[in-house]
Design an enzyme around this catalytic site. Structure first.
Site, short mmCIF file in Angstrom:
data_model
loop_
_atom_site.label_atom_id
_atom_site.label_comp_id
_atom_site.label_asym_id
_atom_site.label_seq_id
_atom_site.Cartn_x
_atom_site.Cartn_y
_atom_site.Cartn_z
N GLY B 233 0.84 -1.20 0.00
CA GLY B 233 0.00 0.00 0.00
C GLY B 233 0.87 1.25 0.00
O GLY B 233 0.62 2.19 -0.71
N ARG B 584 14.06 -1.31 19.98
CA ARG B 584 14.29 -2.74 19.94
C ARG B 584 13.72 -3.31 18.64
O ARG B 584 12.58 -3.02 18.28
CB ARG B 584 13.59 -3.38 21.13
CG ARG B 584 13.94 -4.83 21.32
CD ARG B 584 13.36 -5.27 22.64
NE ARG B 584 13.84 -6.58 23.01
CZ ARG B 584 13.43 -7.21 24.10
NH1 ARG B 584 12.55 -6.64 24.89
NH2 ARG B 584 13.88 -8.41 24.37
N ILE B 585 14.51 -4.09 17.96
CA ILE B 585 14.05 -4.74 16.72
C ILE B 585 13.37 -6.04 17.11
O ILE B 585 13.95 -6.89 17.79
CB ILE B 585 15.24 -4.99 15.77
CG1 ILE B 585 15.89 -3.65 15.39
CG2 ILE B 585 14.79 -5.76 14.53
CD1 ILE B 585 14.97 -2.64 14.73
N LEU B 586 12.12 -6.21 16.68
CA LEU B 586 11.28 -7.28 17.22
C LEU B 586 11.33 -8.57 16.41
O LEU B 586 11.01 -9.63 16.91
CB LEU B 586 9.83 -6.79 17.35
CG LEU B 586 9.66 -5.55 18.24
CD1 LEU B 586 8.21 -5.10 18.27
CD2 LEU B 586 10.15 -5.83 19.66
N ASN B 587 11.67 -8.45 15.13
CA ASN B 587 11.87 -9.65 14.30
C ASN B 587 12.96 -9.31 13.30
O ASN B 587 12.75 -8.50 12.39
CB ASN B 587 10.56 -10.05 13.59
CG ASN B 587 10.74 -11.28 12.71
OD1 ASN B 587 11.75 -11.46 12.05
ND2 ASN B 587 9.72 -12.14 12.70
N GLN B 594 11.98 -4.82 5.82
CA GLN B 594 11.41 -3.47 5.82
C GLN B 594 12.47 -2.43 5.48
O GLN B 594 12.25 -1.54 4.67
CB GLN B 594 10.82 -3.16 7.20
CG GLN B 594 9.50 -3.83 7.45
CD GLN B 594 8.41 -3.18 6.65
OE1 GLN B 594 8.03 -2.04 6.90
NE2 GLN B 594 7.93 -3.87 5.65
N LYS B 657 10.61 1.22 18.05
CA LYS B 657 10.22 2.35 17.21
C LYS B 657 9.79 1.80 15.86
O LYS B 657 10.13 0.66 15.51
CB LYS B 657 11.40 3.30 17.01
CG LYS B 657 11.88 3.97 18.30
CD LYS B 657 13.13 4.81 18.05
CE LYS B 657 13.57 5.53 19.32
NZ LYS B 657 14.85 6.27 19.13
N GLU B 661 9.31 3.01 7.44
CA GLU B 661 9.53 4.14 6.54
C GLU B 661 10.94 4.71 6.55
O GLU B 661 11.37 5.31 5.57
CB GLU B 661 8.49 5.23 6.85
CG GLU B 661 7.12 4.76 6.41
CD GLU B 661 5.96 5.54 7.00
OE1 GLU B 661 5.53 6.49 6.36
OE2 GLU B 661 5.49 5.18 8.10
#
Lengths: 329, 698
Positions: B233, B584-587, B594, B657, B661
């Site tokens: 999107g 913190r990077i979650l995955n 991304q 965070k 983008e």
């Protein structure tokens, strides 16, 4: 979508006969351009004659060293054919620089020659276009023409021919074999596409009902080197801003044979006869190459936004000639 | 899969990966209820005027055509909050491509043929579609996208700039751009017993459901919007679009389910675009490379339908310390399609200009561009004076410099040659704000030991299902395989949009809270789970509305190496490196995707993507994927992504965070700075296509 009739022909004669009674008929092969244009409403054929089963999908090497490429040989097959890679590298390179892998697997030799311009106005039936709707006008002259012609155009049309393959064929002195209601004939690729003049709706000299059966490549000089180069906005899957097909043979520091054709500059693959005249018999130096290319491009009449194409064509052609000459040493 | 109970940060594979690559995942237009009819819209063929008459006779004569809706016969809707949804409500044509009719038929083919057979007469008015920096229609709006004030002044910019020993005054341009997700905007609508069910390609089914209910006079519970899988999107599906209204309207008028997938060539006019931005950046600096004045002025366009102002001068308010600053947005309403969100609205074009200007100032000062940025790191947010919740831009720049080999760089432009190629490297900073929105979630535990989390989050290709399962598993101290996640339906607990890089933080917070509540409930029950299981709900209305005393942003640094062909003017990127500080990077697997995707889109913004506004007709010239050049694989080099561990207690329980983008922010500047380093030519107009480059190579 407009309804249309469809028939699959088994032989070239059958295809030509099927087409004969229908002025609104079109031959269908890979469909990579025609079907798109039908979806857009640019082409509205009443009758499609499928020529993909005519068994014209063979590349034949003749005893004299020439090559006959069947009309429905797929672009990817032709690009990968050992004789093409070996003797006509410029053709293989041109094919591989066009479209995408998926499209090349579907697109045919004849269809590639007959593909239509990608001028944005031609592709939009909501706007005027003399090529699509004769007499409606050419908005590209004042409008979006950054990618359109600097040579050979007219006040009625500034479209470019989008093919890469045809540029290589033009440089190779290839010829188009046609089969029609009035018999067979052969037209050089350089004369196959028309300049628009006051009838831009006709892209080629093909007559109603005529079918391309093959493209004939004359024997390649074993001593000649050839190369295709394409400048574009992204590294793949983009039409040429400018491209060059170059064939060069140098003997003792002198140009013995030269063939140069441009893509992206004109309504047809642009064979640079004026440049070749300067090249032939002249010393194979950068000065000669520059003078030759300048002689050709002196006729260029860029529009408001596409003057860069002249610079680009000059740079490309001089660089390609220089590189080939260096390889010959 | 993770063997440990705590799955946060681990590279868990997307739950729906197999469904997607095998074609089993069904998208909005792939649902075909029995009796489904098909719709094809008719776009206006003029750029401004009124529809005088619509002749539908030929269209209705086509076998299979059921009806033609026009401004004259379409049902009236309740007033729309968003004017782009008021389709077929009056005879006004605000821009070329605005929908003026809709053909509904038994088949897609008949609908399409019918659309071509609708004859329209217009009362045509002269149109104005070209933006320039001196356009007389430009005005200063009250606020810009995101709710930011249009103007901010700090100190005395005019004097500060005038007195600066080193001054840069430069203009940059970013032309219109389009999101062009792979899946076009599509909707399948079905009315059944007074209830509306819609399969819709949307970044937020909650908002879409509320919008449909309001427009068609329904109670919210009469509407279910399903957005199970969304093929991208990039902002263009963040707000409901005309296809939702048209499909629902057509379904009601014909009494049949109706499917409407917008044709690619119609998208540029009706699903939003990144508005062009004309930038004037003025930077003043001391001889010791301290910025004394930061000025960023924007001129942009909007449509005559609505005011949307790309907030491109906003990043200048938070990036660098300076005693004097002025940031101003101006907008001109033109007869153009309505602009909207496209990945990092504001930051993407704004940071292109600001970070290009920083590079130029570094050249003027003779300091390294990284050093210039380090010397101007602010102690607190310059605009508000609020402390940063965390800011590790300097660490990103240093870490990136080391990984990229920046110290080996010869700062002199135009000095590295490889045959006909000129090589160069460039750097730019990146930033993106932390947005958090209220969301509701439900957590359920079964006596068998499994868990289920329900929330109307949307997975637009990011891996939302997967990361929410990880967040739940971490909160429940269980393995991620034990958690089932239900998302993508408006009858689930309501949640915010997948937009503004806010999804994971906003939804994850609600999920975390629901899971915590579930554990508290276990404790109350003494660990015994009744046969029907235990279900709890939670929401973050209070937490998210409370706001923060901190300035909260992710930061990053982008590095690019390019080659410029001096024969053709073609620019190709050889290397891209992004280093981020984003909480913190979650995955780690989906996060890397991304970042990489954002950087690729930034590469397109830098080199290949542009939508030209045709002054003659008032539409965008590049309207298909053959002419609108998103980068292809051959354009995309080895992209390297790293992040630094960042602890930030002022965000959400996960400490994350947004990361959707920031990858596009600053990438274009890094590439353009590298082109300048390679060639010595500063081209201040994106994209850097061969025509522009060639003109500057001499």
């Amino acid at each position: 979508m407009k309804p249309f009739a469809y028939v699959k022909a088994a032989t070239p004669d059958e295809a030509v006969r099927a087409c004969a009674g229908h002025p609104g008929a079109r031959y269908l092969a890979g469909g990579t351009n025609l079907v798109d244009l039908m979806k857009l409403g640019v082409e509205t054929p009443e009758f499609l004659v499928d020529v993909s089963g005519l068994q014209l999908d063979v590349v034949e090497e003749l005893p004299d060293g020439s090559l006959t490429v069947g009309a429905t040989v797929r672009n990817s097959e032709l690009a990968a054919h050992p004789a093409v890679i070996d003797r006509y590298p410029v053709l293989s390179q041109a094919l591989l620089s066009g479209a995408s892998g998926q499209l090349r697997n579907a697109a045919t030799t004849a269809g590639n020659l007959l593909q239509r311009t990608r001028c944005p106005y031609f592709q939009d039936p909501g706007k005027p276009c003399n090529k699509r709707l004769p007499g409606s006008g050419c908005p590209a002259i004042d409008g979006a023409h950054r990618e359109l012609a600097v040579l050979g155009y007219s006040a009625h049309c500034v479209a470019t021919n989008p093919s890469d393959m045809a540029v290589a064929l033009a440089a190779l002195d290839a010829a188009v074999q046609l089969h029609g209601p009035e018999g067979d004939r052969t037209v050089p690729v350089t004369e196959f596409h028309r300049l628009p003049g006051d009838s831009p709706e006709r892209d080629t000299v093909i007559r109603p009902g005529e079918l391309i059966t093959a493209v004939r490549l004359p024997p390649a000089s074993p001593a000649a080197l050839s190369h295709y180069r394409k400048a574009r906005e992204r590294a793949s899957y983009a039409f040429a801003l400018v491209s060059t097909a170059t064939v060069l043979e140098v003997r003792n520091g002198v140009v013995h044979h030269a063939a140069l054709a441009f893509g992206g500059l004109a309504p047809r693959p642009w064979r640079a006869h004026a440049a070749e005249e300067v090249l032939l018999g002249a010393p194979a130096t950068r000065e000669t190459f520059t003078a030759a290319v300048d002689a050709e491009l002196a006729a260029a009449r860029p529009l408001r936004d596409n003057g860069f194409k002249v610079t680009l064509a000059r740079n490309l052609a001089v660089d390609e000639l220089t590189a080939l000459a260096a390889r010959e040493r | 899969m993770s063997p440990t109970p705590h799955a946060l940060g681990e590279p868990v594979v997307r739950h729906e990966a197999r469904l997607k690559v095998t074609g089993a995942a069904r998208y909005a237009a792939e649902h075909t209820p029995p009796g489904c009819a098909y719709a094809w819209p008719v776009p206006a063929g003029v750029a401004r005027g009124r529809v005088v008459s619509v002749d539908t006779a030929d269209a209705l004569d086509i076998p299979g055509v059921l009806t033609v809706l026009t401004p004259h016969n379409a049902p009236r809707l309740a007033p729309a909050d968003d004017p782009v949804l008021a389709v077929l409500q009056d005879d006004r044509v605000p821009h070329r491509g605005w929908y003026v009719a809709l053909v509904v038929a038994d088949t897609l083919e008949a609908a399409r043929e019918g659309a071509a057979a609708v004859h329209l007469d217009y009362d045509i008015e002269a149109h104005e579609v070209v933006l320039d920096a001196g356009h007389t229609a430009l005005y200063v709006p009250e606020e810009v996208n995101g709710g930011f004030p249009a103007v901010r002044e700090r100190g005395d910019f005019r004097s500060g700039f005038a007195e600066a020993p080193v001054r840069l005054d430069a203009s940059y341009r970013v032309g219109p751009l389009h999101n062009h997700p792979m899946e076009p905007h599509a909707c399948t609508a079905e009315w059944r017993e007074g209830r509306l069910r819609v399969h819709y390609s949307s970044q937020g089914a909650t908002l879409a459901g509320q919008t449909a209910a309001a427009l068609f006079g329904l109670e919210p519970e009469q509407v279910t919007v399903v957005s199970e899988h969304v093929g991208g999107g990039f902002g263009s599906k963040g707000t409901p679009r005309p296809e939702l209204v048209l499909a629902v309207m057509a379904a009601r008028e014909t009494g049949r389910p109706v499917k409407l997938a917008l044709p690619r060539r119609q998208l540029p006019a009706v699903v939003g675009h990144r508005a062009p931005t004309l930038h004037r950046v003025r930077l003043g600096a001391d001889a010791d490379a301290s910025l004394t004045a930061v000025g960023h002025e924007i001129a942009t366009h909007t449509s005559t339908l609505k005011e949307f102002v790309e907030q491109a001068a906003v990043p200048a308010r938070i990036m660098y310390a300076s005693p004097h600053s002025s940031t101003v947005h101006r907008v001109a309403p033109l007869d153009v399609p309505s602009p909207s969100w496209m990945r990092a609205p504001g930051e993407a074009p704004g940071m292109y200009a600001l970070e290009s200007a920083m590079d130029e100032v570094a050249q003027l000062l003779g300091v390294d561009p990284i050093e210039l940025r380090l010397r101007n790191e602010p102690a607190e947010e310059p605009d508000s004076g609020r402390p940063f919740s965390s800011r590790h831009l300097a660490d990103c720049l240093r870490e990136g410099a080391e990984r990229f080999g920046w110290e080996r760089r010869d700062p002199r432009p135009g000095t590295t040659r490889e045959g006909a190629l000129l090589l160069g490297t460039g750097v730019a900073a990146a930033t993106y704000p932390v947005y958090l929105s209220p969301s509701h979630a439900e957590a359920h535990a079964s006596p068998e030991g499994g868990y289920r989390v329900r929330i109307n989050a949307t997975d637009i290709g990011t891996g939302a299902r997967t990361v929410l399962a990880q967040i739940a598993a971490a909160a429940l101290e269980t393995r991620v395989e034990n958690v089932e996640v239900e998302i993508g339906r408006s009858d689930l607990p309501s949640a915010s949009l997948a937009g503004g890089s806010s999804g994971t933080g906003s939804w994850g917070w609600a999920v975390h809270k629901a899971c915590e509540a579930l554990r508290a409930r276990f404790a109350e029950l003494g660990g015994r789970i009744p046969a029907e299981g235990v279900t709890v709900t939670a929401d973050t209305e209070q937490e998210t509305r409370r706001g923060s005393a901190y300035s909260r942003h992710a930061f990053g640094a982008h590095f690019a190496e390019v080659q410029v062909d001096t024969v053709t003017g073609e620019v190709r990127v050889r290397r891209l490196l992004g280093v981020y500080a984003a909480g913190r990077i979650l995955n780690s697997r989906t996060a890397r995707s991304q970042f990489t995707g954002g950087m690729t889109m930034g590469l397109g913004m830098a080199l290949t993507e542009h939508s030209g506004m045709d002054p003659l007709f008032g539409d965008f010239t590049e309207s298909d994927l053959a002419s609108y050049h998103v980068p292809v694989h051959a354009d995309v080099p080895a992209i390297e992504v790293h992040w630094i561990e960042e602890e930030d207690p002022h965000l959400n329980p996960m400490g994350s965070k947004g990361i959707g983008e920031i990858g596009i922010v600053g990438t274009a500047a890094a590439v353009a700075n590298a082109v300048c380093h390679a060639t010595g030519a500063r081209i201040r107009d994106l994209p850097l296509t061969p025509d522009k480059v060639l003109a500057r190579l001499g």
